[in-house]
Every structure is written in structure tokens, then in C-alpha cells.
Motif scaffolding. Structure first.
Motif, short mmCIF file in Angstrom:
data_model
loop_
_atom_site.label_atom_id
_atom_site.label_comp_id
_atom_site.label_asym_id
_atom_site.label_seq_id
_atom_site.Cartn_x
_atom_site.Cartn_y
_atom_site.Cartn_z
N UNK A 48 -19.40 -28.80 -10.44
CA UNK A 48 -20.51 -29.15 -11.34
C UNK A 48 -21.56 -28.05 -11.40
N UNK A 49 -21.90 -27.47 -10.27
CA UNK A 49 -22.85 -26.35 -10.22
C UNK A 49 -22.04 -25.06 -10.25
N UNK A 50 -21.61 -24.69 -11.45
CA UNK A 50 -20.62 -23.63 -11.55
C UNK A 50 -21.16 -22.24 -11.23
N UNK A 51 -22.47 -22.12 -11.07
CA UNK A 51 -23.03 -20.85 -10.64
C UNK A 51 -23.05 -20.74 -9.12
N UNK A 52 -22.71 -21.84 -8.44
CA UNK A 52 -22.74 -21.87 -6.97
C UNK A 52 -21.32 -21.91 -6.41
N UNK A 53 -21.18 -21.41 -5.17
CA UNK A 53 -19.90 -21.52 -4.49
C UNK A 53 -19.63 -22.98 -4.16
N UNK A 54 -18.37 -23.29 -3.96
CA UNK A 54 -17.99 -24.68 -3.73
C UNK A 54 -18.70 -25.28 -2.53
N UNK A 55 -18.93 -24.48 -1.47
CA UNK A 55 -19.58 -24.98 -0.26
C UNK A 55 -21.09 -24.77 -0.28
N UNK A 56 -21.64 -24.34 -1.43
CA UNK A 56 -23.07 -24.11 -1.61
C UNK A 56 -23.61 -23.05 -0.64
N UNK A 57 -22.76 -22.13 -0.22
CA UNK A 57 -23.20 -21.07 0.68
C UNK A 57 -23.87 -19.92 -0.06
N UNK A 58 -23.89 -19.98 -1.37
CA UNK A 58 -24.52 -18.93 -2.16
C UNK A 58 -24.04 -18.99 -3.59
N UNK A 59 -24.52 -18.05 -4.40
CA UNK A 59 -24.12 -18.00 -5.80
C UNK A 59 -22.75 -17.36 -5.93
N UNK A 60 -21.98 -17.86 -6.85
CA UNK A 60 -20.65 -17.32 -7.07
C UNK A 60 -20.76 -16.00 -7.84
N UNK A 61 -19.78 -15.14 -7.69
CA UNK A 61 -19.80 -13.86 -8.38
C UNK A 61 -19.59 -14.06 -9.88
N UNK A 62 -19.95 -13.05 -10.66
CA UNK A 62 -19.61 -13.08 -12.08
C UNK A 62 -18.09 -13.03 -12.23
N UNK A 63 -17.55 -13.74 -13.20
CA UNK A 63 -16.09 -13.77 -13.33
C UNK A 63 -15.52 -12.42 -13.76
N UNK A 64 -14.37 -12.09 -13.20
CA UNK A 64 -13.63 -10.91 -13.62
C UNK A 64 -12.94 -11.20 -14.95
N UNK A 65 -12.71 -10.18 -15.74
CA UNK A 65 -12.03 -10.36 -17.01
C UNK A 65 -10.64 -10.93 -16.82
#
Length: 224
Positions: A48-65
Motif C-alpha cells: 500500500x505504501x509503495x514508496x516504502x520498503x515492505x518492512x518499513x525499514x526505509x524508502x524503496x529505490x526508484x524502479x529500474x527500467x
């Protein structure tokens, strides 16, 4: 599926879940086509919080092409699916069923049993038409530019007469031929909304990336 006499039996749409995120029409209520995009991130994103990592340990990286790391797409939700035997031909099913309320064969009050394989073709074609060409009725959402090359095929897929619709195998074969005729510039053009225009900086950035990929002989459409 169709080659094995299996009907999906439901409107085909895209949604999001877990590490999956793809185009999501505002009226979508089913998750029938998904892409496993976990390979595009340094860590799977939260559902649901797609800008966050699944375990909420930080923000997820920008997606690779997806050109560099192609993803796999999956068809799911087989609750209305049905398998037929070759000896059962002609294959018929009493309407209505599924989530697409525009199927011509289903509109008559006393609709007769119809070909469910042709209905699958219509539903897929209607989804593609709404998502990439004409938009969704009553939904103010811009469609992406540059997909008119699919117009003729999609028009055949949603023909009012199910007998005149191509089979799903024909659809796949025709699509491969259509894409094979497209030039490198077309295949590498950015996918942007019809109400958006790239500025000079965006254009330069996009085609700089494409030139590097061409030099590295990375195909415009990756094969898995």
C-alpha cells in the motif's frame, strides 16, 4: 489457455498488490493481470505504501527500467474459468458472466448461449481499447500516446459479431507482425499521457538513454 480449451471467463484488467504495480483504472475491482516487478527495486515495496520498503525499514529505490530488467506478467483469478473437451465443440455458455457489461452477446434480455472464447477476446480487446486508445467512459483519465498502431487489431477484437473476431492465437500472431513492422524510433519513444508533451530537457534525457541502450545493443522490447 485457449489452445488448451480453457476460458478465462472474466473481464481482464490490471491492478496492484504486494510488489506488483501496474496501470490501475479507477473503476478496477479485480486483479486479473499482474506483473512481478520485484526485480526493479532494491527491496520489495510495501503493497500500500509503495514508496516504502515492505518492512518499513526505509524508502524503496526508484524502479529500474523494464527494458533493462524485463518483468513477467501473470493472468490470474480463475473463479469463472472453465475447461472444455475437444469433443464438446461447439463451445457455448449461457450469458451473462464476468465484469465487462458491454459484451454484445450479453446485452439481449433473452441472450442465447454464446462462444465464451470470443467473449474473452472481446473483453481483452475492450480493456486495451479503453486503456491505450479511447479511455474509460465517465473517467477523466488520459490515455498514453502512440498506440494507434493497435487500432485495427483492437477494433477486430471488439467486433459486435463474435464470428468476425479473431481467435486469441490470431491476436497474438497479428500483434507480433504489427510490432515487427514498427521502427526503432517508434519502439523507443516514451510512453506519456496524451495531454502531456515532453520539453527539451525531458526529450534530451530520454533519447540520451536510448542512444546508450542502442550502443549496448539492448533491444527496445526485451524478451524473457
Amino acid at each position: 489457455m485457449h489452445e488448451n480449451h480453457i476460458v478465462h471467463g472474466y473481464v481482464i484488467r490490471m491492478s496492484s498488490c504486494s510488489s506488483v504495480y501496474v496501470f490501475w483504472p479507477s473503476d478496477c475491482k479485480s486483479d486479473n493481470i499482474m506483473a512481478d516487478t520485484a526485480c526493479l527495486f532494491d527491496s520489495p515495496p510495501h503493497p500500500w505504501k509503495r514508496r516504502m520498503k515492505r518492512d518499513f525499514s526505509g524508502r524503496v529505490s526508484n524502479p529500474t527500467s523494464r527494458t533493462l530488467k524485463p518483468v513477467k506478467y501473470f493472468l490470474l483469478d480463475f473463479g469463472l474459468s472453465q475447461a472444455y473437451r475437444s469433443e464438446d465443440a461447439p463451445f457455448l455458455r449461457k450469458p451473462p458472466w464476468g465484469g465487462d457489461r458491454t459484451v454484445p452477446e450479453h446485452l439481449a434480455p433473452d441472450a442465447s448461449p454464446c462462444d465464451p472464447f470470443a467473449v474473452d477476446v472481446y473483453c481483452l480487446g475492450n480493456y486495451l481499447r479503453q486503456s491505450f486508445l479511447d479511455g474509460w467512459d465517465g473517467v477523466h483519465r488520459s490515455t498514453p500516446q502512440g498506440f494507434e498502431f493497435m487500432r485495427e487489431l483492437i477494433t477486430d477484437m471488439v467486433h459486435k459479431d463474435p464470428i468476425k473476431r479473431p481467435t486469441m492465437s490470431d491476436v497474438a500472431a497479428r500483434f507480433d507482425v504489427i510490432v515487427g513492422r514498427l521502427g526503432n524510433r517508434k519502439l523507443r519513444s516514451p510512453v506519456i499521457p496524451s495531454d502531456h508533451r515532453y520539453g527539451l530537457f525531458e526529450t534530451a534525457a530520454h533519447w540520451s538513454k536510448q542512444l546508450v541502450r542502442m550502443a549496448r545493443r539492448i533491444p527496445a522490447i526485451p524478451r524473457i
